[in-house]
Scaffold this active site. Structure first.
Site, mmCIF file in Angstrom:
data_model
loop_
_atom_site.group_PDB
_atom_site.id
_atom_site.type_symbol
_atom_site.label_atom_id
_atom_site.label_comp_id
_atom_site.label_asym_id
_atom_site.label_seq_id
_atom_site.Cartn_x
_atom_site.Cartn_y
_atom_site.Cartn_z
ATOM 1 N N ARG A 50 0.852 -1.192 0.000
ATOM 2 C CA ARG A 50 0.000 0.000 0.000
ATOM 3 C C ARG A 50 0.891 1.247 0.000
ATOM 4 N NH1 ARG A 50 -4.619 -1.586 4.547
ATOM 5 N NH2 ARG A 50 -5.551 -3.332 3.392
ATOM 6 N N ASP A 52 2.254 5.025 -0.294
ATOM 7 C CA ASP A 52 1.716 6.292 0.201
ATOM 8 C C ASP A 52 1.564 7.314 -0.915
ATOM 9 O OD1 ASP A 52 1.610 5.397 2.840
ATOM 10 O OD2 ASP A 52 3.615 6.152 3.328
ATOM 11 N N TYR A 111 12.220 -2.191 -2.868
ATOM 12 C CA TYR A 111 11.996 -0.771 -3.126
ATOM 13 C C TYR A 111 13.272 -0.129 -3.652
ATOM 14 C CZ TYR A 111 7.426 -0.693 -0.828
ATOM 15 O OH TYR A 111 6.112 -0.901 -0.505
ATOM 16 N N ARG A 202 11.534 5.366 3.839
ATOM 17 C CA ARG A 202 11.789 6.804 3.817
ATOM 18 C C ARG A 202 12.529 7.261 5.074
ATOM 19 N NH1 ARG A 202 6.151 9.354 2.881
ATOM 20 N NH2 ARG A 202 7.351 11.272 3.262
#
Length: 264
Positions: A50, A52, A111, A202
């Site tokens: 999911r 952002d 990622y 992040r």
């Protein structure tokens, strides 16, 4: 019902994120709306991650259930037609077994985070990278990143609104590399794990950037991890440089014969 796996690419800027929200543009909502134009009924799809608001995807994976036995190539083409002009594309489609689940069947998620290191404003990369003006020390950042690999309590690098039951996760890989591009020097972060906490990547990148800039040392990162305290984290970097790059499954549906027929 027939189950299909979808590989999805999207630009995250126009969306509030992957997850459907009432009266707001989401990637999930865009795809479900396109599905409803093919089979006129409510659709609910599930995704591997999911993402952002503002986060992109190179290879998000979702699954959907259809009443009609669609040929994968035709389903892919029809969805892309109805997704226009939104920056969302189905890049592959495959028939999947009934027990395939895009989220729960996944073994690993990868990622990519892109930092553009240059003083001139970004033009072609604007919205696709996090730009910093200073040069970054790759070796120092990698030394600090190595301290994060393995199983740890990642409370420090977890959003306060994270809904995961436990802050303990296993980070499989965190590699940092310099890539010279026509637009300038990019720093790429390759981050892999079975699952992640909210804002974990992040938080990693924002903290490691401080190491690269010389404001933190690798030892500071080790102390922050050991603190198990969100206040000990470095700054959380902006979302626009983050991409869901790959999802690994024990039996990859996109390597099947059905997936091969979804190509041109």
């Amino acid at each position: 019902m027939y189950r299909y796996a979808l590989k999805i690419e999207y630009h995250g800027a126009p969306f509030v994120g992957w997850q459907r929200q009432v009266n707001l543009a989401s990637v999930q909502g865009a795809i479900e709306t396109a599905l409803s134009r093919l089979e006129k009924r409510p659709h609910t799809i599930a995704a591997a991650g999911r993402t952002d608001a503002g986060v992109h995807a190179l290879a998000q994976v979702a699954h959907c259930d259809m009443e009609r036995d669609w040929e994968p190539f035709r389903l892919c083409e029809a969805l892309n037609y109805h997704l226009k002009p939104q920056p969302v594309a189905i890049t592959a489609c495959a028939r999947a077994p009934a027990d395939f689940h895009a989220r729960f069947s996944a073994l690993q998620r990868r990622y990519l985070f892109r930092i553009l290191s240059r003083r001139a404003p970004a033009t072609h990369q604007d919205g696709l990278v996090w730009q910093v003006k200073q040069a970054l020390d790759i070796d120092a950042m990698q030394q600090a990143a190595d301290l994060l690999v393995g199983q740890h309590d990642f409370t420090t690098f977890r959003s306060t609104i994270c809904q995961a039951e436990s802050p303990v996760k296993t980070l499989d890989h965190l590699g940092i590399s310099r890539v010279e591009t026509p637009g300038g020097t990019e720093i790429h972060f390759d981050v892999r794990a079975r699952s992640f906490l909210h804002n974990q990547v992040r938080s990693f990148v924002g903290t490691l950037e401080r190491v690269g800039a010389g404001s933190w040392t690798p030892e500071d990162v080790a102390k922050a991890l050991a603190a198990r305290n969100r206040a000990a984290c470095g700054p959380v970097c902006p979302p626009q440089g983050l991409y869901l790059a790959d999802v690994t499954y024990p039996d990859d549906p996109f390597q099947s014969d059905a997936a091969e027929r979804s190509g041109p």
